[in-house]
Design a protein around this motif. Structure first.
Motif, mmCIF file in Angstrom:
data_model
loop_
_atom_site.group_PDB
_atom_site.id
_atom_site.type_symbol
_atom_site.label_atom_id
_atom_site.label_comp_id
_atom_site.label_asym_id
_atom_site.label_seq_id
_atom_site.Cartn_x
_atom_site.Cartn_y
_atom_site.Cartn_z
ATOM 1 N N ARG A 39 2.593 64.886 18.317
ATOM 2 C CA ARG A 39 3.311 64.571 19.551
ATOM 3 C C ARG A 39 4.382 63.521 19.291
ATOM 4 O O ARG A 39 5.503 63.616 19.812
ATOM 5 N N ARG A 40 4.042 62.517 18.487
ATOM 6 C CA ARG A 40 5.013 61.470 18.169
ATOM 7 C C ARG A 40 6.198 62.045 17.395
ATOM 8 O O ARG A 40 7.353 61.697 17.659
ATOM 9 N N ALA A 41 5.914 62.950 16.470
ATOM 10 C CA ALA A 41 6.997 63.567 15.689
ATOM 11 C C ALA A 41 7.899 64.409 16.580
ATOM 12 O O ALA A 41 9.126 64.415 16.424
ATOM 13 N N LEU A 42 7.297 65.131 17.540
ATOM 14 C CA LEU A 42 8.099 65.939 18.448
ATOM 15 C C LEU A 42 8.985 65.055 19.318
ATOM 16 O O LEU A 42 10.158 65.378 19.546
ATOM 17 N N ARG A 43 8.447 63.942 19.789
ATOM 18 C CA ARG A 43 9.265 63.018 20.576
ATOM 19 C C ARG A 43 10.450 62.514 19.765
ATOM 20 O O ARG A 43 11.577 62.438 20.280
ATOM 21 N N GLY A 44 10.217 62.169 18.505
ATOM 22 C CA GLY A 44 11.310 61.698 17.662
ATOM 23 C C GLY A 44 12.373 62.760 17.450
ATOM 24 O O GLY A 44 13.580 62.466 17.461
ATOM 25 N N THR A 45 11.929 63.994 17.277
ATOM 26 C CA THR A 45 12.877 65.094 17.106
ATOM 27 C C THR A 45 13.734 65.276 18.352
ATOM 28 O O THR A 45 14.953 65.481 18.267
ATOM 29 N N ILE A 46 13.103 65.192 19.523
ATOM 30 C CA ILE A 46 13.841 65.381 20.775
ATOM 31 C C ILE A 46 14.864 64.266 20.974
ATOM 32 O O ILE A 46 15.970 64.504 21.470
ATOM 33 N N VAL A 47 14.529 63.055 20.583
ATOM 34 C CA VAL A 47 15.509 61.964 20.646
ATOM 35 C C VAL A 47 16.736 62.308 19.806
ATOM 36 O O VAL A 47 17.883 62.112 20.220
ATOM 37 N N ASP A 48 16.512 62.858 18.623
ATOM 38 C CA ASP A 48 17.630 63.249 17.753
ATOM 39 C C ASP A 48 18.446 64.380 18.374
ATOM 40 O O ASP A 48 19.670 64.423 18.228
ATOM 41 N N TRP A 49 17.782 65.316 19.048
ATOM 42 C CA TRP A 49 18.503 66.428 19.679
ATOM 43 C C TRP A 49 19.368 65.957 20.841
ATOM 44 O O TRP A 49 20.414 66.556 21.109
ATOM 45 N N ALA A 50 18.929 64.948 21.575
ATOM 46 C CA ALA A 50 19.638 64.442 22.752
ATOM 47 C C ALA A 50 19.948 65.575 23.741
ATOM 48 O O ALA A 50 21.106 65.800 24.106
ATOM 49 N N PRO A 51 18.930 66.302 24.216
ATOM 50 C CA PRO A 51 19.186 67.452 25.093
ATOM 51 C C PRO A 51 19.577 67.009 26.501
ATOM 52 O O PRO A 51 19.278 65.898 26.948
ATOM 53 N N ARG A 52 20.203 67.913 27.201
ATOM 54 C CA ARG A 52 20.556 67.707 28.612
ATOM 55 C C ARG A 52 19.617 68.462 29.533
ATOM 56 O O ARG A 52 19.175 67.938 30.546
ATOM 57 N N ARG A 53 19.321 69.728 29.189
ATOM 58 C CA ARG A 53 18.537 70.595 30.066
ATOM 59 C C ARG A 53 17.147 70.836 29.482
ATOM 60 O O ARG A 53 16.952 70.790 28.266
#
Length: 224
Positions: A188-202
């Motif tokens: 879960r922590r790794a996924l959160r870090g990945t999403i921060v890098d993606w910087a998604p809008r939707r």
């Protein structure tokens, strides 16, 4: 079902039927269409091929691939393969034990470029093998089962109590408790870090609404 509607550049969404799961729990469903660089469409995850939906999809272009993002999302794959015999099947390796009758043409692994225009994060758990996608052109994250936001009035009686305790019907997107217990904290922590890098809008959920803005914050909270 409702018709196709644009979500962003090269991505559309359509609501599927309500499906019945274990112990009589029902789930609203949603699929997305992604336009590949060659013009072909990737269906994520395919909902049952109702006639009007099939016609709307074919008006947009040929179906290039069927994308099963989770080892739990496979019910409509055989029907779509019959309709689109040239379409390839992209799926996480965890689908194979559940559906040995389906040939996986494109194994989806973390960090691969198997889905054109998308970043991939594979999340393995004791419940399901799931691929989280980030569609770069529209800055949209697509999640199948790991995060849900089902309307509270979907359930009655004891099912409503269980769904609320499981966080399936929380007022904001959340990871249901059964998945939180099945996914290691490090994952879960790794996924959160990945999403921060993606910087998604939707954020587009298979079992929940489409959030047009604030996806990064919503996902960060959902995964804590």
């Amino acid at each position: 079902m409702t018709g196709l509607r644009p979500v962003g550049p090269g991505i559309w969404a359509a609501d599927g039927p309500v499906v019945i799961g274990a112990m009589g729990f029902v789930f609203p469903t949603r699929m997305a269409l992604l336009r590949g660089p060659g013009g072909g469409l990737w269906l994520w995850p395919p909902v049952p091929p109702e006639t009007g939906l099939v016609a709307a999809i074919r008006a947009l272009g040929p179906v290039e691939a069927l994308l099963s993002p989770s080892s739990l999302h496979h019910m409509a794959l055989s029907d779509w393969r019959a309709l689109c015999p040239g379409a390839r099947l992209a799926a996480p390796p965890g689908l194979a034990p559940r559906r040995p009758d389906l040939r996986i043409d494109i194994p989806l692994a973390e960090g691969s470029d198997a889905v054109p225009g998308c970043d991939i994060r594979r999340v393995r758990s004791r419940l399901a093998d799931e691929i989280v996608l980030h569609h770069r052109a529209s800055r949209t994250v697509l999640v199948a089962d790991l995060i849900q936001q089902i309307p509270p009035d979907t359930y009655r009686g004891w099912r409503a109590l269980v769904a609320r305790a499981d966080r399936m019907t929380a007022p904001a997107p959340r990871m249901p408790r059964k998945f939180a217990l099945a996914v290691p904290r490090e994952a879960r922590r790794a996924l959160r870090g990945t999403i921060v890098d993606w910087a998604p809008r939707r954020l587009l959920l298979a079992h929940g609404p489409v959030h047009e803005t604030g996806a990064a914050a919503l996902l960060d909270r959902a995964l804590r």
